[in-house]
Design an enzyme around this catalytic site. Structure first.
Site, PDB file in Angstrom:
ATOM      1  N   LYS A   1       0.804  -1.230   0.000  1.00 39.03           N
ATOM      2  CA  LYS A   1       0.000   0.000   0.000  1.00 39.03           C
ATOM      3  C   LYS A   1       0.838   1.283   0.000  1.00 39.03           C
ATOM      4  CE  LYS A   1      -4.258  -1.683   2.133  1.00 39.03           C
ATOM      5  NZ  LYS A   1      -5.263  -1.408   3.164  1.00 39.03           N
TER       6      LYS A   1
ATOM      7  N   ASP B   1     -10.121   2.694   1.485  1.00 39.70           N
ATOM      8  CA  ASP B   1     -10.428   2.178   2.833  1.00 39.70           C
ATOM      9  C   ASP B   1     -11.330   3.160   3.588  1.00 39.70           C
ATOM     10  OD1 ASP B   1      -9.142  -0.313   3.037  1.00 39.70           O
ATOM     11  OD2 ASP B   1      -7.211   0.614   3.474  1.00 39.70           O
TER      12      ASP B   1
ATOM     13  N   GLY C   1      -3.252   1.279   9.766  1.00 38.08           N
ATOM     14  CA  GLY C   1      -3.632   1.680   8.408  1.00 38.08           C
ATOM     15  C   GLY C   1      -5.100   2.023   8.275  1.00 38.08           C
TER      16      GLY C   1
HETATM   17  P1  NDP Z   1      -2.616  -2.371  11.638  1.00 39.56           P
HETATM   18  O1  NDP Z   1      -1.796  -3.541  12.020  1.00 39.56           O
HETATM   19  O2  NDP Z   1      -2.051  -1.306  10.762  1.00 39.56           O
HETATM   20  O3  NDP Z   1      -3.141  -1.643  12.977  1.00 39.56           O
HETATM   21  C1  NDP Z   1      -3.710  -2.379  14.025  1.00 39.56           C
HETATM   22  C2  NDP Z   1      -4.163  -1.436  15.129  1.00 39.56           C
HETATM   23  O4  NDP Z   1      -4.851  -2.217  16.106  1.00 39.56           O
HETATM   24  C3  NDP Z   1      -3.009  -0.732  15.854  1.00 39.56           C
HETATM   25  O5  NDP Z   1      -3.371   0.591  16.130  1.00 39.56           O
HETATM   26  C4  NDP Z   1      -2.865  -1.523  17.158  1.00 39.56           C
HETATM   27  O6  NDP Z   1      -2.452  -0.738  18.247  1.00 39.56           O
HETATM   28  C5  NDP Z   1      -4.313  -1.915  17.394  1.00 39.56           C
HETATM   29  N1  NDP Z   1      -4.440  -3.114  18.243  1.00 39.56           N
HETATM   30  C6  NDP Z   1      -4.151  -4.385  17.915  1.00 39.56           C
HETATM   31  N2  NDP Z   1      -4.433  -5.211  18.948  1.00 39.56           N
HETATM   32  C7  NDP Z   1      -4.900  -4.412  19.953  1.00 39.56           C
HETATM   33  C8  NDP Z   1      -5.346  -4.659  21.283  1.00 39.56           C
HETATM   34  N3  NDP Z   1      -5.386  -5.893  21.793  1.00 39.56           N
HETATM   35  N4  NDP Z   1      -5.770  -3.606  22.019  1.00 39.56           N
HETATM   36  C9  NDP Z   1      -5.763  -2.363  21.522  1.00 39.56           C
HETATM   37  N5  NDP Z   1      -5.329  -2.068  20.266  1.00 39.56           N
HETATM   38  C10 NDP Z   1      -4.906  -3.073  19.501  1.00 39.56           C
HETATM   39  O7  NDP Z   1      -3.932  -2.985  10.985  1.00 39.56           O
HETATM   40  P2  NDP Z   1      -4.965  -2.266   9.977  1.00 39.56           P
HETATM   41  O8  NDP Z   1      -5.229  -0.911  10.481  1.00 39.56           O
HETATM   42  O9  NDP Z   1      -4.530  -2.462   8.590  1.00 39.56           O
HETATM   43  O10 NDP Z   1      -6.257  -3.179  10.184  1.00 39.56           O
HETATM   44  C11 NDP Z   1      -7.014  -3.137  11.387  1.00 39.56           C
HETATM   45  C12 NDP Z   1      -8.281  -3.942  11.182  1.00 39.56           C
HETATM   46  O11 NDP Z   1      -9.081  -3.296  10.213  1.00 39.56           O
HETATM   47  C13 NDP Z   1      -8.039  -5.368  10.666  1.00 39.56           C
HETATM   48  O12 NDP Z   1      -8.699  -6.268  11.516  1.00 39.56           O
HETATM   49  C14 NDP Z   1      -8.667  -5.389   9.301  1.00 39.56           C
HETATM   50  O13 NDP Z   1      -9.354  -6.599   9.070  1.00 39.56           O
HETATM   51  C15 NDP Z   1      -9.664  -4.251   9.381  1.00 39.56           C
HETATM   52  N6  NDP Z   1      -9.921  -3.653   8.063  1.00 39.56           N
HETATM   53  C16 NDP Z   1     -11.182  -3.725   7.581  1.00 39.56           C
HETATM   54  C17 NDP Z   1     -11.477  -3.201   6.352  1.00 39.56           C
HETATM   55  C18 NDP Z   1     -12.878  -3.312   5.858  1.00 39.56           C
HETATM   56  O14 NDP Z   1     -13.093  -3.019   4.683  1.00 39.56           O
HETATM   57  N7  NDP Z   1     -13.838  -3.694   6.658  1.00 39.56           N
HETATM   58  C19 NDP Z   1     -10.454  -2.555   5.523  1.00 39.56           C
HETATM   59  C20 NDP Z   1      -9.151  -2.493   6.145  1.00 39.56           C
HETATM   60  C21 NDP Z   1      -8.909  -3.052   7.373  1.00 39.56           C
HETATM   61  P3  NDP Z   1      -0.910  -0.359  18.511  1.00 39.56           P
HETATM   62  O15 NDP Z   1      -0.578   0.724  17.516  1.00 39.56           O
HETATM   63  O16 NDP Z   1      -0.914   0.146  19.906  1.00 39.56           O
HETATM   64  O17 NDP Z   1      -0.126  -1.609  18.309  1.00 39.56           O
END
Ligand code: NDP
Length: 284
Positions: free
Chosen positions: A73, A109, A135
């Site tokens: 991306k 997105d 992301g």
């Molecule tokens: P990233 O890995 O870029 O980010 C994940 C985020 O989740 C981070 O901010 C992380 O926090 C946080 N996180 C993870 N575990 C925990 C926890 N246990 N407690 C609190 N915060 C947590 O992933 P993406 O942003 O790319 O994706 C996130 C979700 O969005 C995915 O599950 C994906 O399936 C979904 N998604 C859905 C789409 C749709 O069309 N419906 C499109 C794109 C994504 P930290 O920074 O503190 O580590």
């Protein structure tokens, strides 16, 4: 005389790795068939090392466009000729349009999410709290701010990422933005209108729940989740019990498919067959 057959398809697809679990191909092919668009969508296992060659191949073969997912991306931006406004601010592209040999990069997105949200609630002048700073959160924060939200509060465990996203919103949009460090059991402030879970908590686990204070889910709060699978996350179920209106992550995914059709074929999508494919996949 019989009409001449045309055996040449328009080509579209996706470059990501790993990609065997990416359902977009099923969504797009259903849409093409339903709307009689003579096109194919090919799910290609392409990582960063193959991206340049894959882009050159797509151009050489006259592809209409392609989606990019992990890990491409950001890497794709190097090959893009023109970036959409939000893609530029977000710094990531997941939909590329090839027009007259030029590559145009968009990020769908956040657009997919905001389009679904504004069908249910006017976000103008609203205060939105966002769980996460990855992301998906970045795309949603930027697009919500550009669509008129008054303030965006980023709640995240990692301070640096959370603060950087708040700064990005303040520096590039007219919305106000704050960062709040996420501590387990955190309350959602009473002045918030919309809460969005943009973390990965809940993916493939119907019982997983972001660690927030459930008592802070007031009935006036609109609660959305990006998790598409399972669509009815524990957060959304709990919010509904509290009388909140909700939005699940399936809508965001369907809207991204619809945006592909608009960008590549200038066609308005009938979302029903795309939604059906995803519902069958995710809810069995
Ligand atoms: P990233 O890995 O870029 O980010 C994940 C985020 O989740 C981070 O901010 C992380 O926090 C946080 N996180 C993870 N575990 C925990 C926890 N246990 N407690 C609190 N915060 C947590 O992933 P993406 O942003 O790319 O994706 C996130 C979700 O969005 C995915 O599950 C994906 O399936 C979904 N998604 C859905 C789409 C749709 O069309 N419906 C499109 C794109 C994504 P930290 O920074 O503190 O580590």
């Amino acid at each position: 005389m019989a009409e001449q057959e045309n055996f040449l398809s328009e080509l579209t697809g996706s470059f990501s790795s790993p990609c065997s679990e990416n359902p977009t191909v099923a969504v797009m092919e259903a849409a093409y068939q339903h709307q009689n668009i003579p096109a194919r969508y090919i799910n290609c296992d392409v990582g960063k090392a193959q991206l340049q060659a894959a882009v050159a191949g797509a151009k050489a073969m006259g592809w209409r466009g392609f989606n990019c997912s992990i890990p491409n991306k950001q890497a794709i931006i190097e090959y893009i000729d023109e970036l959409g406004t939000s893609a530029k601010v977000i710094g990531a592209v997941n939909c590329v349009i090839i027009r007259d040999g030029k590559l145009i990069g968009e990020n769908t997105d956040g657009k997919g999410f905001v389009e679904a949200l504004i069908e249910q609630i006017d976000i103008n002048d609203k205060s939105l709290s966002l769980l996460g700073a990855g992301g998906a959160a970045r795309a949603i924060a930027v697009e919500s701010a550009l669509a008129g939200a008054k303030s965006i509060t980023i709640i995240n465990r990692d301070k640096e990422k959370g603060q950087a996203l708040a700064d990005l919103i303040k520096d590039n949009t007219s919305a106000d933005a704050h960062f709040v460090h996420w501590t387990p059991g955190i309350s959602i402030a009473e002045d918030q209108d919309i809460l969005v879970n943009a973390t990965s908590v809940g993916l493939d686990d119907a019982e997983a729940m972001p660690e927030i204070d459930a008592n802070s889910l007031r009935s006036a709060l609109f609660v959305a989740d990006v998790i598409p699978n399972p669509p009815q996350t524990r957060l959304l179920r709990l919010a509904e019990e509290k009388g909140c209106r909700t939005l699940n992550g399936l809508n965001m995914l369907v809207n991204q498919g619809a945006l592909n059709l608009t960008y590549w074929f200038e066609v308005e999508a009938d979302k029903a067959p795309m939604r059906k494919v995803l519902e069958d996949l995710f809810t069995g």
